[in-house]
Design a protein around this motif. Structure first.
Motif, short mmCIF file in Angstrom:
data_model
loop_
_atom_site.label_atom_id
_atom_site.label_comp_id
_atom_site.label_asym_id
_atom_site.label_seq_id
_atom_site.Cartn_x
_atom_site.Cartn_y
_atom_site.Cartn_z
N SER A 136 0.97 -1.04 -0.13
CA SER A 136 -0.17 0.00 -0.05
C SER A 136 0.88 1.15 -0.02
N ARG A 137 1.95 1.19 0.68
CA ARG A 137 2.80 2.42 0.57
C ARG A 137 3.40 2.69 -0.88
N GLU A 138 3.65 1.41 -1.68
CA GLU A 138 4.00 1.55 -3.05
C GLU A 138 2.91 2.17 -3.67
N THR A 139 1.60 1.82 -3.63
CA THR A 139 0.61 2.22 -4.25
C THR A 139 0.38 3.96 -3.93
N LEU A 140 0.44 4.10 -2.73
CA LEU A 140 0.42 5.57 -2.40
C LEU A 140 1.44 6.64 -2.91
N ALA A 141 2.53 5.75 -3.03
CA ALA A 141 3.89 6.49 -3.90
C ALA A 141 3.32 6.92 -5.28
N CYS A 142 2.83 6.07 -6.02
CA CYS A 142 2.28 5.96 -7.39
C CYS A 142 1.15 7.12 -7.33
N ALA A 143 0.16 6.96 -6.54
CA ALA A 143 -0.84 7.99 -6.39
C ALA A 143 -0.43 9.40 -6.29
N ALA A 144 0.89 9.67 -5.25
CA ALA A 144 1.28 10.89 -4.89
C ALA A 144 1.94 11.47 -6.25
N SER A 145 2.73 10.72 -7.02
CA SER A 145 3.33 10.98 -8.21
C SER A 145 2.33 11.45 -9.12
N LEU A 146 1.24 10.68 -9.48
CA LEU A 146 0.31 11.29 -10.37
C LEU A 146 -0.46 12.40 -9.91
N ALA A 147 -0.63 12.58 -8.76
CA ALA A 147 -1.31 13.77 -8.09
C ALA A 147 -0.51 14.91 -8.53
N ARG A 148 0.80 14.87 -8.22
CA ARG A 148 1.75 16.04 -8.49
C ARG A 148 1.88 16.29 -9.94
N ALA A 149 1.90 15.35 -10.88
CA ALA A 149 1.91 15.35 -12.11
C ALA A 149 0.65 16.02 -12.79
N LEU A 161 -2.49 8.13 9.22
CA LEU A 161 -2.83 8.86 8.02
C LEU A 161 -2.21 10.34 8.28
N ALA A 162 -2.09 10.84 9.36
CA ALA A 162 -1.45 12.21 9.41
C ALA A 162 -0.02 12.23 9.22
N GLN A 163 0.74 11.10 9.53
CA GLN A 163 1.94 11.30 9.21
C GLN A 163 2.15 11.06 7.89
N GLU A 164 1.38 10.18 7.02
CA GLU A 164 1.48 10.04 5.80
C GLU A 164 1.42 11.42 4.98
N ALA A 165 0.34 12.03 5.31
CA ALA A 165 -0.12 13.25 4.79
C ALA A 165 1.00 14.38 5.05
N ALA A 166 1.66 14.42 6.27
CA ALA A 166 2.45 15.35 6.39
C ALA A 166 3.81 14.99 5.64
N ALA A 167 4.18 13.69 5.58
CA ALA A 167 5.19 13.38 4.53
C ALA A 167 4.83 13.85 2.97
N LEU A 168 3.85 13.41 2.48
CA LEU A 168 3.38 14.12 1.35
C LEU A 168 3.32 15.29 1.07
N GLU A 169 2.84 16.08 1.72
CA GLU A 169 2.80 17.71 1.75
C GLU A 169 4.13 18.25 1.85
N ALA A 170 5.12 17.43 2.45
CA ALA A 170 6.58 17.79 2.31
C ALA A 170 7.26 17.68 0.98
N ALA A 171 6.71 16.83 0.28
CA ALA A 171 6.91 16.31 -1.00
C ALA A 171 6.38 17.10 -2.04
N ASP A 172 5.38 18.32 -1.60
CA ASP A 172 4.77 18.89 -2.48
C ASP A 172 3.42 18.36 -3.20
N VAL A 173 2.94 17.45 -2.34
CA VAL A 173 1.63 16.97 -2.83
C VAL A 173 0.50 17.54 -2.18
N ARG A 174 -0.45 17.98 -2.62
CA ARG A 174 -1.56 18.45 -1.94
C ARG A 174 -2.50 17.40 -1.61
N VAL A 175 -2.61 17.40 -0.13
CA VAL A 175 -3.37 16.14 0.21
C VAL A 175 -4.60 16.80 1.31
#
Length: 79
Positions: free
Chosen positions: A14-27, A65-79
């Motif tokens: 699921s972490r890999e899936t989240l990383a793919c979704a984050a890349s897609l969201a950023r793009a 979920l809050a930890q994951e969201a914080a990490a994604l926001e730090a990587a410029d993903v809108r969560v």
């Protein structure tokens, strides 16, 4: 596309899936919504009332979920 929904169970897959979704969201400039469903265990091996156990499971999931969201926001993903 405005929003991407990604379900997670906090497993390695699921972490890999989240990383793919984050890349897609950023793009795409889309917002990423992360969801985790808490399902109470069918067998309780505790003296705690089921409602307390579910509340503990929900609280733990919300922290993750809050930890994951914080990490994604730090990587410029809108969560």
């Amino acid at each position: 596309m405005k929003t991407i929904l990604c379900a997670v169970d906090f497993s390695p897959a699921s972490r890999e899936t989240l990383a793919c979704a984050a890349s897609l969201a950023r793009a795409l400039g889309a917002e990423l919504e992360i969801v985790h469903v808490v399902r109470p265990p069918t067998t309780l091996l505790t003296d705690l009332p089921p409602s307390l156990l579910v509340k503990d499971l929900e609280a733990a999931a919300e922290r993750r979920l809050a930890q994951e969201a914080a990490a994604l926001e730090a990587a410029d993903v809108r969560v």
